[in-house]
Design an enzyme around this catalytic site. Structure first.
Site, PDB file in Angstrom:
ATOM      1  N   GLY A 183      -5.656  -3.987   7.841  1.00 38.81           N
ATOM      2  CA  GLY A 183      -6.707  -2.989   7.771  1.00 38.81           C
ATOM      3  C   GLY A 183      -7.820  -3.134   8.775  1.00 38.81           C
ATOM      4  O   GLY A 183      -8.357  -2.132   9.273  1.00 38.81           O
TER       5      GLY A 183
ATOM      6  N   ARG B 236     -14.127  -7.595   0.021  1.00 36.95           N
ATOM      7  CA  ARG B 236     -13.526  -7.026   1.224  1.00 36.95           C
ATOM      8  C   ARG B 236     -12.857  -5.682   0.936  1.00 36.95           C
ATOM      9  O   ARG B 236     -12.184  -5.501  -0.071  1.00 36.95           O
ATOM     10  CB  ARG B 236     -12.501  -8.002   1.796  1.00 36.95           C
ATOM     11  CG  ARG B 236     -11.751  -7.502   3.051  1.00 36.95           C
ATOM     12  CD  ARG B 236     -10.415  -6.906   2.706  1.00 36.95           C
ATOM     13  NE  ARG B 236      -9.597  -6.620   3.911  1.00 36.95           N
ATOM     14  CZ  ARG B 236      -8.457  -5.937   3.893  1.00 36.95           C
ATOM     15  NH1 ARG B 236      -7.972  -5.497   2.748  1.00 36.95           N
ATOM     16  NH2 ARG B 236      -7.789  -5.725   5.003  1.00 36.95           N
ATOM     17  N   VAL B 237     -13.055  -4.719   1.824  1.00 38.99           N
ATOM     18  CA  VAL B 237     -12.407  -3.416   1.743  1.00 38.99           C
ATOM     19  C   VAL B 237     -11.646  -3.186   3.036  1.00 38.99           C
ATOM     20  O   VAL B 237     -12.170  -3.458   4.132  1.00 38.99           O
ATOM     21  CB  VAL B 237     -13.439  -2.285   1.528  1.00 38.99           C
ATOM     22  CG1 VAL B 237     -12.761  -0.915   1.567  1.00 38.99           C
ATOM     23  CG2 VAL B 237     -14.172  -2.486   0.208  1.00 38.99           C
TER      24      VAL B 237
ATOM     25  N   THR C  10       0.849  -1.186   0.000  1.00 41.61           N
ATOM     26  CA  THR C  10       0.000   0.000   0.000  1.00 41.61           C
ATOM     27  C   THR C  10       0.887   1.238   0.000  1.00 41.61           C
ATOM     28  O   THR C  10       1.907   1.277   0.671  1.00 41.61           O
ATOM     29  CB  THR C  10      -0.889  -0.003   1.256  1.00 41.61           C
ATOM     30  OG1 THR C  10      -1.900  -0.989   1.118  1.00 41.61           O
ATOM     31  CG2 THR C  10      -1.565   1.343   1.457  1.00 41.61           C
TER      32      THR C  10
END
Length: 345
Positions: A248, A223-224, A195
């Site tokens: 996350g 999924r987020v 990321t």
């Protein structure tokens, strides 16, 4: 500290003055399992990409542009480089697709924009900014986000643009382990790290933050993670800007980026202490891990992480880009080394 005083007094109509600041840009390319057996060519490419992101982003600040311009410029450079899990080179979902997320926030106005689950947007960070500046919303997802991208003239590409053989093989390995009901053979296969994010302070003393990601290798069900969630992986106000990278679910549960900034702006904690308390204490205590970059209105930098490395870089008054990867490389945080554990973007 002076800037915070001006902000506080101005809110009561006592002063009306602008605080000139020395521009600063800080970036990350992900935290996690950063192995020293990375090939020399790979390491050189990563350092070169981060250096380019710093120089191009900082050029915006030197030209008098706002912090948000530096943030989106730097992140765009990394989205376009396949060495990171964002934009081109994003990891694959369980179904063999790329689902990209991004968010930006302007600390001066508290405006924000984010997108999640897009498949054809070349630079999700630019779409997130368009959501912030050209819509009445904060978050758009999936097909709707891409329809908005068309209206805004944001570049769309065929989904094959994002594919790299390295990421595809990571998915194949994970699928094989899924079928055999085996635990992942290594963290790299299970949860890829990469990321990207940036935080910036401009000459007017304003802050901004942004984050972009391809998510988690082999993820399912749409999924987020935290990256596009304002307050979790991305947040900025008048005193603090944060971009996170890590597992996350834990960043969402702790509202990590917002919590760091509240410690700075409401409790007047130094940014390095505030960031370390959340990233290196609170999140690990719950079973998560990762890292973050944080910047305050006085130009102080924090880069805490609790894995064995984090791709990170910064550039300030001297105009010289600095890039670090491993724990024994110095950075402005001066944090002690920490053991690595598993994590996910």
């Amino acid at each position: 500290m002076i800037h915070r005083l001006f902000v506080a007094l101005a809110s009561f109509g006592i002063v009306a003055m602008t605080h000139a600041a020395t521009p600063v840009l800080v970036i990350h390319g992900g935290a996690g399992v950063v192995k020293r057996d990375m090939t020399a060519a790979k390491e050189k490419a990563v350092r070169a990409a981060m250096t380019k992101a710093l120089l191009e982003g900082y050029a915006q600040l030197k030209a008098g542009k706002p912090a948000i311009d530096a943030v989106t410029t730097a992140i765009t450079v990394m989205e376009d480089d396949s060495n990171f899990n964002a934009g081109k080179g994003s990891v694959f979902t369980h179904d063999g697709k790329n689902e990209l997320d991004a968010a930006v926030m302007d600390g001066d106005s508290l405006r924000a924009g984010s997108v999640a689950g897009v498949h054809r947007v070349k630079n999700p960070i630019l779409l997130a900014r368009a959501v912030m500046e050209h819509s009445s919303h904060v978050m758009l997802v999936g097909d709707g986000a891409e329809e908005f991208a068309k209206e805004q003239g944001i570049t769309l590409v065929d989904p094959s643009y994002f594919r790299t053989e390295e990421r595809w093989q990571q998915l194949q390995k994970a699928l094989k382990e899924d079928a055999q009901k085996q635990p992942p053979a290594d963290v790299e296969t299970a949860k890829h790290f990469g990321t990207v994010g940036a935080v910036a302070l401009d000459g007017e003393g304003h802050l901004a933050a942004g984050t972009s990601t391809g998510g988690m290798n082999d993820k399912r069900w749409g999924r987020v993670g935290d990256s596009p969630i304002i307050g979790a992986g991305t947040y900025a106000n008048a005193q603090c800007a944060v971009s996170g990278t890590g597992w996350g679910e834990f960043y969402m549960r702790t509202v990590a980026a917002h919590e760091i900034c509240m410690k700075v702006s409401m409790l007047n904690e130094p940014i390095q202490r505030a960031a370390a308390e959340v990233i290196n204490q609170e999140i690990p205590s719950m079973g998560g891990n990762g890292g973050a970059i944080a910047l305050d209105a006085d130009g102080n930098i924090a880069m805490p992480y609790n894995t064995d490395g984090m791709f990170r870089g910064w550039i300030g008054a001297d105009g010289v880009p600095h890039v670090a990867i491993y724990d024994d490389e110095p950075d402005p945080s001066n944090h002690p080394p920490a053991p690595a554990t598993s994590a996910a973007e």
